[in-house]
Design a protein around this motif. Structure first.
Motif, mmCIF file in Angstrom:
data_model
loop_
_atom_site.group_PDB
_atom_site.id
_atom_site.type_symbol
_atom_site.label_atom_id
_atom_site.label_comp_id
_atom_site.label_asym_id
_atom_site.label_seq_id
_atom_site.Cartn_x
_atom_site.Cartn_y
_atom_site.Cartn_z
ATOM 1 N N ALA A 79 0.825 -1.214 0.000
ATOM 2 C CA ALA A 79 0.000 0.000 0.000
ATOM 3 C C ALA A 79 0.856 1.259 0.000
ATOM 4 O O ALA A 79 0.516 2.258 -0.647
ATOM 5 C CB ALA A 79 -0.931 -0.008 1.203
ATOM 6 N N THR A 80 1.971 1.229 0.704
ATOM 7 C CA THR A 80 2.860 2.390 0.775
ATOM 8 C C THR A 80 3.533 2.659 -0.563
ATOM 9 O O THR A 80 3.549 3.801 -1.057
ATOM 10 C CB THR A 80 3.931 2.172 1.867
ATOM 11 O OG1 THR A 80 3.292 2.028 3.136
ATOM 12 C CG2 THR A 80 4.903 3.335 1.920
ATOM 13 N N VAL A 81 4.068 1.617 -1.173
ATOM 14 C CA VAL A 81 4.775 1.776 -2.448
ATOM 15 C C VAL A 81 3.827 2.188 -3.571
ATOM 16 O O VAL A 81 4.189 2.988 -4.446
ATOM 17 C CB VAL A 81 5.507 0.465 -2.815
ATOM 18 C CG1 VAL A 81 6.047 0.528 -4.238
ATOM 19 C CG2 VAL A 81 6.640 0.199 -1.829
ATOM 20 N N ASN A 82 2.604 1.669 -3.528
ATOM 21 C CA ASN A 82 1.648 1.908 -4.619
ATOM 22 C C ASN A 82 0.588 2.956 -4.292
ATOM 23 O O ASN A 82 -0.456 3.003 -4.947
ATOM 24 C CB ASN A 82 0.957 0.586 -4.987
ATOM 25 C CG ASN A 82 1.909 -0.405 -5.622
ATOM 26 O OD1 ASN A 82 2.369 -0.211 -6.740
ATOM 27 N ND2 ASN A 82 2.215 -1.469 -4.895
ATOM 28 N N ARG A 83 0.862 3.811 -3.338
ATOM 29 C CA ARG A 83 -0.176 4.752 -2.880
ATOM 30 C C ARG A 83 -0.596 5.756 -3.936
ATOM 31 O O ARG A 83 -1.693 6.318 -3.854
ATOM 32 C CB ARG A 83 0.280 5.462 -1.603
ATOM 33 C CG ARG A 83 1.500 6.370 -1.757
ATOM 34 C CD ARG A 83 1.908 6.918 -0.391
ATOM 35 N NE ARG A 83 2.963 7.914 -0.446
ATOM 36 C CZ ARG A 83 4.266 7.624 -0.391
ATOM 37 N NH1 ARG A 83 4.667 6.363 -0.312
ATOM 38 N NH2 ARG A 83 5.160 8.588 -0.428
ATOM 39 N N GLN A 84 0.238 5.989 -4.929
ATOM 40 C CA GLN A 84 -0.126 6.929 -5.992
ATOM 41 C C GLN A 84 -1.030 6.293 -7.041
ATOM 42 O O GLN A 84 -1.642 6.994 -7.850
ATOM 43 C CB GLN A 84 1.143 7.460 -6.677
ATOM 44 C CG GLN A 84 2.147 8.107 -5.753
ATOM 45 C CD GLN A 84 1.632 9.387 -5.115
ATOM 46 O OE1 GLN A 84 0.747 10.040 -5.654
ATOM 47 N NE2 GLN A 84 2.188 9.740 -3.966
ATOM 48 N N HIS A 85 -1.109 4.973 -7.043
ATOM 49 C CA HIS A 85 -1.806 4.264 -8.115
ATOM 50 C C HIS A 85 -3.231 3.834 -7.767
ATOM 51 O O HIS A 85 -4.037 3.580 -8.670
ATOM 52 C CB HIS A 85 -1.010 3.027 -8.526
ATOM 53 C CG HIS A 85 0.404 3.308 -8.917
ATOM 54 N ND1 HIS A 85 0.735 4.133 -9.978
ATOM 55 C CD2 HIS A 85 1.587 2.905 -8.383
ATOM 56 C CE1 HIS A 85 2.053 4.211 -10.089
ATOM 57 N NE2 HIS A 85 2.592 3.476 -9.131
ATOM 58 N N PHE A 86 -3.536 3.721 -6.474
ATOM 59 C CA PHE A 86 -4.844 3.202 -6.075
ATOM 60 C C PHE A 86 -5.475 4.077 -5.000
ATOM 61 O O PHE A 86 -4.784 4.579 -4.107
ATOM 62 C CB PHE A 86 -4.717 1.773 -5.535
ATOM 63 C CG PHE A 86 -3.985 0.829 -6.439
ATOM 64 C CD1 PHE A 86 -4.539 0.442 -7.651
ATOM 65 C CD2 PHE A 86 -2.743 0.330 -6.082
ATOM 66 C CE1 PHE A 86 -3.864 -0.441 -8.493
ATOM 67 C CE2 PHE A 86 -2.058 -0.552 -6.903
ATOM 68 C CZ PHE A 86 -2.621 -0.933 -8.115
ATOM 69 N N SER A 87 -6.778 4.215 -5.077
ATOM 70 C CA SER A 87 -7.511 4.915 -4.026
ATOM 71 C C SER A 87 -7.902 3.923 -2.946
ATOM 72 O O SER A 87 -7.949 2.710 -3.183
ATOM 73 C CB SER A 87 -8.771 5.566 -4.598
ATOM 74 O OG SER A 87 -9.685 4.565 -5.038
ATOM 75 N N ALA A 88 -8.189 4.426 -1.778
ATOM 76 C CA ALA A 88 -8.579 3.557 -0.669
ATOM 77 C C ALA A 88 -9.889 2.844 -0.953
ATOM 78 O O ALA A 88 -10.142 1.750 -0.438
ATOM 79 C CB ALA A 88 -8.687 4.372 0.616
ATOM 80 N N GLU A 89 -10.734 3.459 -1.782
ATOM 81 C CA GLU A 89 -12.050 2.891 -2.078
ATOM 82 C C GLU A 89 -11.985 1.805 -3.159
ATOM 83 O O GLU A 89 -12.871 0.955 -3.250
ATOM 84 C CB GLU A 89 -13.010 3.990 -2.541
ATOM 85 C CG GLU A 89 -13.310 5.050 -1.485
ATOM 86 C CD GLU A 89 -12.162 6.020 -1.281
ATOM 87 O OE1 GLU A 89 -12.044 6.581 -0.165
ATOM 88 O OE2 GLU A 89 -11.368 6.211 -2.233
ATOM 89 N N ASN A 90 -10.941 1.843 -3.980
ATOM 90 C CA ASN A 90 -10.829 0.890 -5.089
ATOM 91 C C ASN A 90 -9.425 0.279 -5.092
ATOM 92 O O ASN A 90 -8.686 0.384 -6.062
ATOM 93 C CB ASN A 90 -11.116 1.597 -6.419
ATOM 94 C CG ASN A 90 -11.208 0.631 -7.574
ATOM 95 O OD1 ASN A 90 -11.607 -0.519 -7.402
ATOM 96 N ND2 ASN A 90 -10.824 1.092 -8.760
ATOM 97 N N HIS A 91 -9.082 -0.355 -3.983
ATOM 98 C CA HIS A 91 -7.716 -0.846 -3.772
ATOM 99 C C HIS A 91 -7.641 -2.352 -3.958
ATOM 100 O O HIS A 91 -8.549 -3.078 -3.542
ATOM 101 C CB HIS A 91 -7.245 -0.468 -2.365
ATOM 102 C CG HIS A 91 -5.760 -0.426 -2.218
ATOM 103 N ND1 HIS A 91 -4.996 -1.564 -2.099
ATOM 104 C CD2 HIS A 91 -4.895 0.614 -2.175
ATOM 105 C CE1 HIS A 91 -3.717 -1.222 -1.994
ATOM 106 N NE2 HIS A 91 -3.628 0.098 -2.044
#
Length: 326
Positions: A79-91
């Motif tokens: 989640a930390t590495v990919n935080r720019q790619h996914f929203s919390a609602e659609n992870h």
């Protein structure tokens, strides 16, 4: 996944057949391979990992001894590495088990499940994230000598034992095998005859390397992560070269990641209630209690004394120590 135990039974692997073997907590044998107790089904994977893996400088490997918080750390790192790619609602973590998103090198990438692991690795999106239970001394040189990052998590040996014993008994029950009594499993654990053990040498290998090369190996304790997860998620991001910005912090991005990856959140997800990892292991088995100090409900005074003595002897002079939670 091909079983090395089956190959041995068929006389197909004389090299493995010559190794010392002992019964472990699971149903299969453990083999003394490169000075650690390797599950039969992982030996070929470890060999291929050592021979074929070519690390890239941006690679991230989450390393751990089994049942020490691996699933949680994998989720937090992903989640930390990919935080720019996914929203919390659609992870992806809402619909996939963390072990599906971050593949284990010896059990998944370099096993019979993937026909051409080298091609598979070359096609992965960077930065590449992996997990491993392989001890530091058996990691391929391409990994240890590169600028790839390793994040290691360990856990109080008391809680580690209880987590491993209950987990493997659940595995045994799915195979209609009798459960191991606590005392029998405890003797195996004290002798270091557990998957990827001895547990003390596994921890010490990564611990010593983290002291020598702190920019290469980040060493975490499960208990410290539990006590101040916000602090350590920030440290993980800094270690990986993707620190949180002031804006991200003020926007609650760190808290969002922590909530997404929390034990309570992941345990209640449908994928982790009814799903299976590689169509074999129930995802729910990766989530038991996630508590600190649960071991006190299982240990007698004599068992406490015995394990405490082993910890003192094995970790003596290393500066590595654990708090006694109860």
């Amino acid at each position: 996944m091909a079983s090395t135990d089956r190959k041995v039974a068929n006389g197909e692997d004389n090299a493995v057949f010559s190794l010392r073997r002992e019964r472990g907590l699971a149903s299969s044998y453990l083999y003394l391979f490169q000075e650690f107790w390797c599950p039969g089904i992982a030996i070929e994977g470890v060999k291929s990992f050592q021979k074929c893996f070519q690390a890239k400088h941006g690679d991230v490997v989450v390393a751990s001894f089994p049942k020490t918080g691996t699933t949680w750390l994998i989720a937090l790192t992903f989640a930390t590495v990919n935080r720019q790619h996914f929203s919390a609602e659609n992870h992806p973590l809402l619909t996939s088990n963390p072990h599906t998103l971050v593949s284990c090198l010896e059990f998944k990438i370099f096993c019979d499940d993937i026909h051409d692991p080298v091609l598979h690795l070359s096609n992965m999106i960077e930065p590449r994230l992996f997990s491993t239970h392989t001890p530091f001394t058996s990691l391929p040189k391409s990994l240890t000598e590169s600028n790839a990052k390793i994040i290691y998590i360990c856990r109080n040996p008391f809680d580690t034992f209880v987590s491993a014993w209950t987990y493997f008994n659940k595995i045994r029950s799915t195979m209609s095998l009798p459960a191991l009594e606590l005392e029998e499993a405890f003797e195996m654990y004290c002798n270091g005859v557990v998957s990827f053990g001895p547990w003390w040498s596994h921890m010490l290998g990564f611990w010593k390397e983290s002291l020598v090369r702190p920019k290469k190996v980040m060493f975490l304790k499960y208990e410290d992560l539990m006590e101040n997860v916000n602090f350590h998620v920030k440290k993980i991001a800094e270690f990986l070269g993707c620190p949180f910005t002031a804006e991200e912090e003020s926007d609650g991005v760190i808290e969002s990641i922590i909530k997404l990856c929390s034990f309570e959140k992941m345990k209640d997800l449908e994928v982790n209630i009814s799903g299976k990892l590689d169509k074999i292991i129930d995802n729910k088995l990766f989530f038991r209690k996630g508590e600190i100090g649960d071991w006190i409900n299982y240990f007698s005074p004599s068992l406490i004394q015995k394990l405490s003595k082993i910890i003192e002897e094995k970790l003596d002079g290393s500066s590595l120590s654990f708090k006694m939670y109860s």
